[in-house]
Design a protein around this motif. Structure first.
Motif, PDB file in Angstrom:
ATOM      1  N   ARG B 807       1.226   3.385   7.520  1.00 14.20           N
ATOM      2  CA  ARG B 807      -0.060   3.261   7.868  1.00 14.20           C
ATOM      3  C   ARG B 807      -0.882   4.661   8.618  1.00 14.20           C
ATOM      4  O   ARG B 807      -0.108   5.803   8.802  1.00 14.20           O
ATOM      5  CB  ARG B 807      -0.724   2.183   8.725  1.00 14.20           C
ATOM      6  CG  ARG B 807      -0.214   0.832   8.043  1.00 14.20           C
ATOM      7  CD  ARG B 807      -1.337  -0.221   8.616  1.00 14.20           C
ATOM      8  NE  ARG B 807      -0.395  -1.406   7.895  1.00 14.20           N
ATOM      9  CZ  ARG B 807      -1.293  -1.874   7.177  1.00 14.20           C
ATOM     10  NH1 ARG B 807      -1.988  -1.511   6.210  1.00 14.20           N
ATOM     11  NH2 ARG B 807       0.287  -3.367   6.839  1.00 14.20           N
ATOM     12  N   GLN B 808      -1.957   4.865   8.206  1.00 12.47           N
ATOM     13  CA  GLN B 808      -2.790   6.059   8.203  1.00 12.47           C
ATOM     14  C   GLN B 808      -2.491   7.071   9.769  1.00 12.47           C
ATOM     15  O   GLN B 808      -1.797   7.893   9.761  1.00 12.47           O
ATOM     16  CB  GLN B 808      -4.199   6.180   7.825  1.00 12.47           C
ATOM     17  CG  GLN B 808      -4.455   7.190   7.349  1.00 12.47           C
ATOM     18  CD  GLN B 808      -6.056   7.204   6.517  1.00 12.47           C
ATOM     19  OE1 GLN B 808      -6.782   6.432   7.522  1.00 12.47           O
ATOM     20  NE2 GLN B 808      -6.264   8.310   6.627  1.00 12.47           N
ATOM     21  N   GLY B 843      -4.615   1.042   9.390  1.00 12.37           N
ATOM     22  CA  GLY B 843      -4.997   2.201   8.506  1.00 12.37           C
ATOM     23  C   GLY B 843      -4.706   1.692   7.426  1.00 12.37           C
ATOM     24  O   GLY B 843      -3.840   0.917   6.673  1.00 12.37           O
ATOM     25  N   GLU B 844      -4.903   2.738   6.101  1.00  9.91           N
ATOM     26  CA  GLU B 844      -4.625   2.674   4.184  1.00  9.91           C
ATOM     27  C   GLU B 844      -2.945   2.860   4.578  1.00  9.91           C
ATOM     28  O   GLU B 844      -2.711   3.848   5.774  1.00  9.91           O
ATOM     29  CB  GLU B 844      -4.919   3.662   3.691  1.00  9.91           C
ATOM     30  CG  GLU B 844      -6.695   2.808   2.883  1.00  9.91           C
ATOM     31  CD  GLU B 844      -6.699   1.960   2.488  1.00  9.91           C
ATOM     32  OE1 GLU B 844      -5.825   2.025   1.384  1.00  9.91           O
ATOM     33  OE2 GLU B 844      -7.186   0.942   2.925  1.00  9.91           O
ATOM     34  N   MET B 845      -2.180   2.605   4.481  1.00 10.44           N
ATOM     35  CA  MET B 845      -0.672   3.095   3.970  1.00 10.44           C
ATOM     36  C   MET B 845      -0.905   4.263   3.206  1.00 10.44           C
ATOM     37  O   MET B 845      -1.565   4.638   1.969  1.00 10.44           O
ATOM     38  CB  MET B 845       0.422   2.065   2.922  1.00 10.44           C
ATOM     39  CG  MET B 845       0.421   0.884   3.743  1.00 10.44           C
ATOM     40  SD  MET B 845       2.088  -0.586   2.556  1.00 10.44           S
ATOM     41  CE  MET B 845       1.946  -1.949   4.306  1.00 10.44           C
ATOM     42  N   GLN B 846       0.391   5.215   3.843  1.00 12.82           N
ATOM     43  CA  GLN B 846       0.679   6.635   3.039  1.00 12.82           C
ATOM     44  C   GLN B 846       2.055   7.065   3.293  1.00 12.82           C
ATOM     45  O   GLN B 846       2.696   6.918   3.824  1.00 12.82           O
ATOM     46  CB  GLN B 846      -1.040   7.666   3.855  1.00 12.82           C
ATOM     47  CG  GLN B 846       0.325   8.066   4.813  1.00 12.82           C
ATOM     48  CD  GLN B 846      -0.832   9.244   5.910  1.00 12.82           C
ATOM     49  OE1 GLN B 846      -2.752   8.908   5.811  1.00 12.82           O
ATOM     50  NE2 GLN B 846      -0.841   9.811   6.043  1.00 12.82           N
TER      51      GLN B 846
END
Lengths: 216, 995
Positions: B807-808, B843-846
């Motif tokens: 994650r972010q 947070g967002e996966m990246q």
């Protein structure tokens, strides 16, 4: 000294004798056997037949002296090997090994002394009936030495007896007494008897002694 | 003094004392007489040496009893002899005659005997043998040795003739059944000096044991005989070993009744065996016979029945004529039609024939016959073959060579000897041999037209990694070779007649390969006739029989023989390919082929029967309709895998690799595997495969763990099935494709791929671990440097189970071991290499992250009480430093970093969950690092530290003055960090109970 001696009155002259057992002084009849009234022992003026007996014993010991020296006295066996030794060959052996003092002791004790004893006794017996160069004093002294030293000759027999009994190590060493030892022992005993049967008082008896002897 | 009259009695007139000298004189005389009479007889003995003789000691004995002693020794006038004077006991007088013998007994210890042992202790002595004679003699001559037994003494006197004396000597014993019955008393040359005459005396009691047919032999010493079947030691008594001796026995045949006269002459044999051989036969031997007198034997059915005693050259016939002594029991069979022949041992490169004869040399064998009794035979150079008329089955075997097919070699059926090889002659074409085989009549029925014959070798060895077989032939066959046969079909085989022809195969396997196919192979392969095998699965089913060039010479045509049972394999679609051994650093492929050379593998097919194939160079990929579950694994490389490499699941083999091929685009490798039908259900959606070759070693500070797949896979490599994430309710379909991972960790870390960029070059390698708090959560798949060498980009695979790691706000940093004064950190990296650590984020996966060179401050942990302490500077506080309460460690420093404004430092600490009640909002934190020294003029020196650890590494301590209540619970989680604290505050001891 002689004068004093001549002056002495002897019991014999008075017809008296001492009981050899209880020492009672008794009057005796020389013609017959006398007995002590107190202890009933035989009483005599001089040892009975002293000269005869002494002669007989001495001759016996002289006879015994021959095998005593001719036969081997003992055999020492080392590992079964050994040579029988007579007294004299033993002495020679000791001399060969250089043991002179021991050889001298053995020679004197086992040979000289018994021989001297026998010869001395013969001399004494002879001197009783014949005139002698030696005085009565000297002869008495001689008798005393014969009696004292004679028994030491038995030493040899004891040594042999002890060795035979003690030294018995199986087959290694063994000591076997020889016939000479027996003869020697017999000889020594005979000389002791001979010496004891000699009555030294005879040496001091006066002229009468001859007549006394003749009475027997 | 009182005088008293003594009692008077009469005196005895004679003195008894004179008896004593008389007795003494008598005793003396007796002694004198005795010593005279005992005095011995003096004799002289002339002897050559006075050795050990001592005068006065050396005894003369008779029967051990001393009867005299040596008294003197003297030399003779000519100094040649010694005159010994001996005194003997006089009772020996009558034995001293001219016949009386004396000899010196000395201890003698020699090899031949010990005698006179008693003299060691007693010294030497003379022994006397008294003997009456006509006159009285006093001078004797000593014998040099004990006198022999008188020839007229009672008993039996025997004369033996011997070639040589051996160790026999005077006094050697004569034994009968090992009991001494006599002795040797003399020996001499015979008149012509050609042999020795030994005179023997047998004691009277035993004289009857000697008969006219009695055989004497020299029993001296130890007789030792050995051959392949064992050896025996034979001795007579110990005395005869030392002193020599003669033994005799009387056989049951021959003249046993005639009384033996004295001085009967007998031969003396050299040993018991020679003595037993008795019948003399003359034999004409062919040229180059190699016989040896006394050694070459006549052997009948393995039993020695004769011995060659001597031989003379026979000019007329060009050989030798030998005198052979035969066992008397054989005498009735010595008939004119007997066949004698020579059997010679032979050694060749192909084998040793008649090994047992190597030791004993050439021997003579014979076959009984009828005819007239004769005593002169011809010996043939080789065995005449059995006549076909002989009852039994006579077969003709054609063999390429006659390696171990010598005459007499056995014929086995299932290791049972049923016959023998009679003869072999070169066939008419000069290329092979015709071997005449004879089968005993009772085994004739075992041979029929379906029988196959093969050479009986010694050991047969066959092995693969899975099994290992050693088959040995009967010992007899190992030694002497031979032929075996196997009858395949008893029901349908036809009876064969005498002279039937059979081919000879190399071994049973070849013999059983009755069916053939032809296979076309390229020229560049190496196959060997008789060796290269063809396998179905792991089973050998046949062997290459013949290799010949194809018509166009572009390839070779192999004729492959195989067992009839496998006839169904060879159909229209059957495929045959070659398996070659390959040896790489990573793996050994085709291990079986390494052991046995290249071999062919058959994949059965369908369709019409076919016997003509073309070889494939590689294993063909699977077809869906092949048995089992057919799968294809896609791999980056071949991993050194080979065909037949097993597929394992939980270390059990469930299938194997069928083929390896490149994918169509050539970028990857397709591994065709088949899973056995019964394990079909084990592969499902989500199943993974990894290469489970060899060892998997995991080592860390706590220890080492070695995980292996099955032993087979260690050696051969293997593929393991991994089902932890699989859904087996959705089974795999035929020809499904799966990924093949290089190893288990690759499989485990297979997952999300992220790009991690470090703004400088870091020392990390592919396959480095990605850890989260010591747990492996991924791995570095690829490391790429920027072209200007300013940055590193890693391709990292993160386990799909931990999505928070991608994650972010997740943080990645590079870890390498550091050694500083304070501590050794990251020491694990010394063992596993530098690695990447990760902190989960939110947070967002990246997929793109930037890595840190140093560990980012850790601000909180999931458990416990996370607090932030504010301080002016860092002091000596480091991440990992302890947090103390009353010198008990209750937490640790997570991280230190500048605050946002850079006007202070934030220290992140974590109080353990079970200790968080110690902190409330009255708590005061202070820096416990270092040593605090208070020195005062009067108060002395006071040294105050928290703990040794804090001196070295620094640490934080806190004091809580007030018990924790509901009112003063921690709220802000931010506390100031003081440099020190009042001692008073330290002394407070509030009761802090766990809520």
């Amino acid at each position: 000294m002689d004068t004093n001696v001549e002056a002495i009155i002897t019991a014999k002259e008075k017809g008296l004798a001492q009981c050899p057992v209880c020492h009672l002084l008794v009057e005796i009849d020389n013609a017959k056997d006398n007995y002590c009234p107190r202890c009933d022992s035989k009483v005599y003026l001089r040892i009975n037949d002293s000269i005869q007996r002494c002669w007989a014993w001495t001759i016996c010991s002289l006879i015994a002296f021959i095998p005593a020296n001719a036969f081997p006295i003992m055999t020492i066996l080392y590992f079964g090997k050994g040579q029988p030794d007579t007294i004299l060959s033993g002495i020679v052996l000791l001399l060969k090994f250089g043991m002179y003092p021991i050889a001298a002791i053995v020679f004197i004790a086992s040979f000289v002394v018994p021989l001297a004893k026998i010869v001395g006794l013969f001399f004494l017996l002879y001197s009783l009936k014949n005139t002698s160069k030696l005085s009565k004093h000297q002869r008495t002294k001689m008798y005393r030495y014969i009696e004292i030293f004679g028994r030491w000759s038995m030493l040899d027999v004891f040594v042999v007896a002890l060795l035979v009994a003690l030294v018995e190590i199986g087959a290694v060493v063994e000591i076997v007494a020889g016939p000479g030892a027996t003869a020697f022992g017999v000889m020594v005993i005979l000389t002791i008897f001979a010496a004891n049967s000699f009555d030294p008082r005879l040496l001091w008896d006066r002229e009468t002694s001859n007549s006394m002897e003749q009475e027997r | 003094m009182t005088e008293q009259q003594a009692v008077i009695s009469n005196k005895s007139p004679i003195s008894a004392i004179w008896l004593l000298p008389v007795i003494a004189a008598l005793i003396g005389l007796w002694l004198l007489f005795k010593s005279f009479s005992d005095a011995g007889i003096e004799i002289t003995i002339k002897t050559t040496s006075a050795e050990g003789i001592v005068a006065g000691k050396t005894e003369v004995r008779f029967k051990g009893f001393p009867i005299g002693v040596v008294t003197d020794l003297d030399l003779t006038e000519n100094l040649n002899d010694v005159m010994v004077t001996v005194e003997l006991k006089n009772n020996t007088r009558r034995f001293l005659s001219e016949n009386t013998l004396f000899w010196l007994v000395k201890p003698e210890i020699s090899l031949s005997g010990v005698s006179g042992l008693d003299t060691v202790l007693t010294g030497n002595y003379f022994e006397m043998l008294p003997e009456t004679g006509s006159q009285y003699v006093q001078e004797f001559e000593a014998l040099t040795q004990p006198p022999p037994i008188a020839e007229d003494s009672p008993g039996l006197h025997v004369t033996l003739h011997a070639k040589e004396l051996g160790s026999i000597t005077h006094g050697s014993s004569v034994f009968y059944k090992q009991i001494k019955v006599g002795e040797v008393y003399g020996y001499d040359f015979s008149e012509d000096k050609s042999h020795i005459k030994i005179k023997l005396f047998i004691e009277e009691d035993y004289a009857s044991l000697v008969k006219l047919n009695t055989r004497f032999w020299n029993a001296s010493g130890i007789e030792m005989k050995g051959d392949l079947s064992g050896f025996k030691v034979k001795t007579q008594s110990l005395a005869s070993i030392i002193g020599g001796g003669i033994a005799f026995y009387s056989p049951d045949i021959g003249d046993m009744t005639t009384k033996v006269e004295d001085f009967t002459e007998y031969p003396l044999f050299e040993g018991f065996d020679e003595a037993r051989a008795g019948v003399v036969v003359l034999m004409d031997f062919p040229k180059n016979s190699g016989i040896k007198a006394g050694i070459t034997k006549v052997i009948f059915e393995g039993v020695e029945v004769g011995l060659i005693e001597d031989f003379v050259y026979n000019q007329a016939k060009g050989g030798v004529t030998a005198t052979v002594l035969f066992d008397p029991r054989l005498e009735p069979y010595l008939l004119s039609n007997m066949d004698f022949w020579l059997v010679k041992p032979s050694i060749s490169l192909s084998g040793i024939a008649n090994v047992d004869r190597l030791l004993s040399g050439t021997y003579v064998a014979f076959r009984l016959g009828d005819g007239e009794p004769i005593r002169h035979f011809d010996v043939l150079p080789a065995a005449p073959p059995l006549k076909y008329s002989e009852p039994g089955l006579h077969l003709n075997i054609s063999a390429d060579s006659i390696n171990s097919l010598s005459f007499g070699a056995p014929v086995f059926y299932k290791n049972l000897k049923v016959g023998s090889i009679q003869n072999h002659i070169l066939a008419e074409d000069q290329r092979s041999f015709n071997v005449h085989l004879f089968i005993e009549p009772e085994y004739m029925h075992l041979v029929n037209s379906s029988s196959v014959f093969y050479e009986q070798g010694g050991f047969e060895f066959s092995g693969t990694l899975r099994s290992f077989t050693v088959r040995s032939s009967p010992i007899e066959a190992i030694i002497s070779g031979g032929v075996s046969f196997h009858t395949i079909d008893f029901d349908n085989g036809k009876t064969v007649a005498n002279g039937h022809n059979f081919p000879l195969n190399n071994n049973l396997e070849h013999a059983l390969n009755t069916e053939t196919i032809t296979l076309q192979v390229p020229n560049n392969y190496e196959f060997v006739e008789g060796i290269t095998k063809i396998n179905f699965g792991e089973k050998h089913i046949g062997t290459v029989k013949q290799i010949s060039p194809s018509d166009d010479l572009q390839s070779m045509v192999l004729t492959i023989g195989y067992k009839a049972d496998f006839k169904n394999l060879f159909k229209q679609t059957t495929k045959i390919w070659v398996v070659e051994p390959t040896l790489t650093s990573g793996n050994i492929a085709g291990f079986n082929a390494l052991l046995g050379g290249s071999f062919f593998q058959v994949k059965p097919g369908t369709g019409a029967v076919k016997d003509d194939f073309t070889m494939l160079t590689k294993a063909p990929p699977n077809d869906a309709d092949d048995p089992g579950l057919q799968l294809t694994l896609i791999a980056d490389s071949g991993f050194g895998l080979v065909r037949t490499t097993p597929i394992t699941y939980k270390k059990m083999v469930i299938g194997e690799i069928d083929a390896l091929n490149y994918s169509k685009n050539g970028y990857s490798v397709e591994v065709s595997i088949s899973i056995e039908d019964r394990f079909r259900h084990l592969v499902g959606l989500g199943s993974s495969f990894f290469v489970g070759s060899g060892f998997d070693v995991k080592a860390n500070m706590q220890g080492m763990q070695v995980t292996t797949q099955s032993l087979e896979s260690i050696v051969r490599g293997g593929i393991a099935l991994f089902n932890d994430k699989a859904d087996l309710t959705k089974p795999a379909d035929e020809m499904d494709e799966y990924t093949l991972y290089a190893n288990m960790s690759e499989l485990l870390s297979s997952g999300r791929e992220i790009q991690l960029r470090f703004e400088e070059v870091i020392a990390i390698k592919a396959d480095a671990q990605v850890q989260y708090n010591g747990h492996v959560v991924g791995r570095v798949a690829k490391v790429e440097l920027e072209q200007d060498l300013s940055a590193t980009t890693l391709t990292v695979l993160i386990n799909e189970d931990y999505p928070d790691l991608v994650r972010q706000s997740a943080k990645y940093w590079f870890v390498q071991p550091e050694t500083s004064v304070a501590k050794v950190s990251n020491s694990i990296a010394y063992f596993i290499g530098n690695f990447i650590s990760v902190l989960p984020g939110s947070g967002e996966m990246q997929t793109n992250f930037t890595g840190f060179i140093h560990e980012p401050a850790l601000t909180s942990l999931p458990g416990g009480l996370n607090l932030t302490l504010t301080a002016a500077d860092r002091g000596s506080i480091n991440p990992g430093n302890p947090v103390y309460y009353r010198l008990i460690k209750v937490g640790r420093v997570l991280g230190v970093e500048l605050n946002e404004n850079a006007n202070g430092v934030n220290v992140y600490i974590n109080i353990y969950a079970d200790k968080q009640h110690l902190v409330n909002n009255t708590t005061k934190f202070y820096n416990a690092s270092g040593i605090k020294v208070d020195a005062g003029l009067f108060s002395g020196v006071q040294v105050d530290t928290e703990s040794l650890e804090t001196i070295l590494a620094g640490g934080i301590a806190f004091a809580t003055p007030v018990p924790t209540t509901a009112e003063n619970l921690v709220e802000t989680r931010v506390f100031p960090l003081y440099d020190g604290i009042d001692e008073d505050l330290k002394q407070l001891q509030p009761t802090l109970k766990k809520p």
